[in-house]
Scaffold this active site. Structure first.
Site, mmCIF file in Angstrom:
data_model
loop_
_atom_site.group_PDB
_atom_site.id
_atom_site.type_symbol
_atom_site.label_atom_id
_atom_site.label_comp_id
_atom_site.label_asym_id
_atom_site.label_seq_id
_atom_site.Cartn_x
_atom_site.Cartn_y
_atom_site.Cartn_z
ATOM 1 C CE LYS A 167 47.078 76.025 71.155
ATOM 2 N NZ LYS A 167 46.827 77.406 71.605
ATOM 3 N NE ARG A 204 45.142 84.381 74.291
ATOM 4 C CZ ARG A 204 45.022 83.082 74.026
ATOM 5 N NH1 ARG A 204 45.329 82.192 74.957
ATOM 6 N NH2 ARG A 204 44.598 82.667 72.845
ATOM 7 C CE1 TYR A 216 55.383 58.804 100.121
ATOM 8 C CE2 TYR A 216 54.346 58.853 97.957
ATOM 9 C CZ TYR A 216 55.451 58.615 98.749
ATOM 10 O OH TYR A 216 56.632 58.198 98.176
ATOM 11 C CG MET A 275 56.752 60.652 90.085
ATOM 12 S SD MET A 275 58.503 60.952 90.360
ATOM 13 C CE MET A 275 58.447 62.444 91.355
#
Length: 332
Positions: free
Chosen positions: A33, A114, A224, A272
């Site tokens: 998955k 769950r 930053y 980023m």
């Protein structure tokens, strides 16, 4: 040109699968998955199928249909969500509305709270081809919940004589839990255990390319927020990978990368697209590749710095990262 790449060692993946298959009493399936935990579902599943894996687990019908195009018809694909309308996939039924005419797997919730049927609500009328549950604490073998869950599951399994069962995840298989194993994180090189050495082979290596080398005098700040001020003249490598590529931002001022086996500290905040690294102690040049995780810096180590788990680190690898699958020797 891409400046971040993920190299997937399919031979090591296959070796990890063989480890699980040898330890699982009734053989091993594979959990693929979330794009095989970020490593690429189709190439991963194709290699595992070549190793003899014939049962695969995905989370959604869409994943199952994509996988169906890769695998032979005699490979079984089970969908954990239970929501399946297409042919060629087995729903893992978690509630009465997901039962259907024809074969299904049944999920018994023995303690996770769950998805799944409560033990007392498991139906007897379905055409059950697989009975499964999921252990909450297999990574901590001595946790008493493991024994309680097994006790609850065996009481249900006794009502389905001859039906195969699947209980164990990666750690559960290594702990000797019976049935068809469902390895996930261990296949991909993550540590199945908490607080133990990792018995699995490294499969995934995430790297970024050095775009620029800067010479920063003592007293200057980096990145930053000026969150790091260098206390010596520093050679700074600016690496073309950041949190958009899957480099956790929590590695800022605390994580490390590796270059040719030498560890280098991350300076300043991960941004980023870029990460700055103190490369004062090594010879570097633009175009070199540094390892964010792999054989030198383990993925579980990165996860610990990032206050998370290896599952999240792997599945967080960005879509713009190049996936590479070097030529492998199938069956080795």
């Amino acid at each position: 040109m891409r400046h971040a790449r993920l190299t997937v060692d399919l031979d090591s993946l296959a070796a990890n699968y063989r480890t699980f298959r040898a330890r699982a009493p009734d053989g091993a399936a594979a959990v693929v998955k979330a794009d095989a935990y970020g490593l690429g579902m189709n190439p991963v599943a194709a290699r595992l199928a070549s190793e003899g894996c014939s049962r695969f687990f995905v989370a959604t019908e869409a994943e199952g249909l994509a996988l169906r195009e890769t695998l032979a018809a005699d490979c079984d694909i089970f969908v954990f969500s239970g929501e399946v309308s297409a042919a060629g996939l087995f729903p893992v039924a978690n509630q009465p509305s997901q039962l259907r005419a024809g074969p299904v797997a049944l999920h018994v919730d023995t303690g996770m709270q769950r998805l799944g049927f409560a033990p007392e609500d498991v139906p007897d009328h379905a055409e059950v081809v697989l009975l499964l549950t999921h252990l909450a604490c297999a990574d901590t073998p001595d946790d008493p919940l493991n024994a309680l869950q097994l006790e609850r599951f065996e009481a249900v399994a006794a009502r389905f004589p001859g039906v195969p069962v699947s209980i164990a995840n990666s750690a559960g298989i290594l702990n000797g839990v019976r049935g068809i194993g469902r390895p996930g994180i261990g296949l991909y090189g993550g540590n199945p255990y908490s607080g133990r050495d990792n018995p699995m082979r490294c499969v995934a290596t995430l790297e970024g390319q050095i775009l620029q080398v800067r010479h920063v005098p003592a007293g200057e700040s980096v990145g930053y927020g000026a969150s790091r001020v260098v206390t010596r003249d520093t050679t700074l490598a600016v690496v073309g990978a950041g949190y958009a590529d899957g480099v956790p931002r929590l590695l800022s001022n605390r994580g490390e990368v590796a270059l040719r086996g030498v560890r280098l500290p991350i300076l300043g905040r991960v941004s980023m697209d870029l990460t700055q690294v103190d490369a004062t102690e090594v010879a570097i040049e633009p175009g070199d590749w540094v390892e964010f995780f792999g054989p030198t810096v383990g993925v579980d180590e990165v996860a610990a710095w990032s206050e998370t788990i290896a599952y999240e680190v792997l599945t967080g690898i960005g879509r713009r990262v190049e996936r590479r699958y070097p030529a492998t020797a199938v069956g080795v």
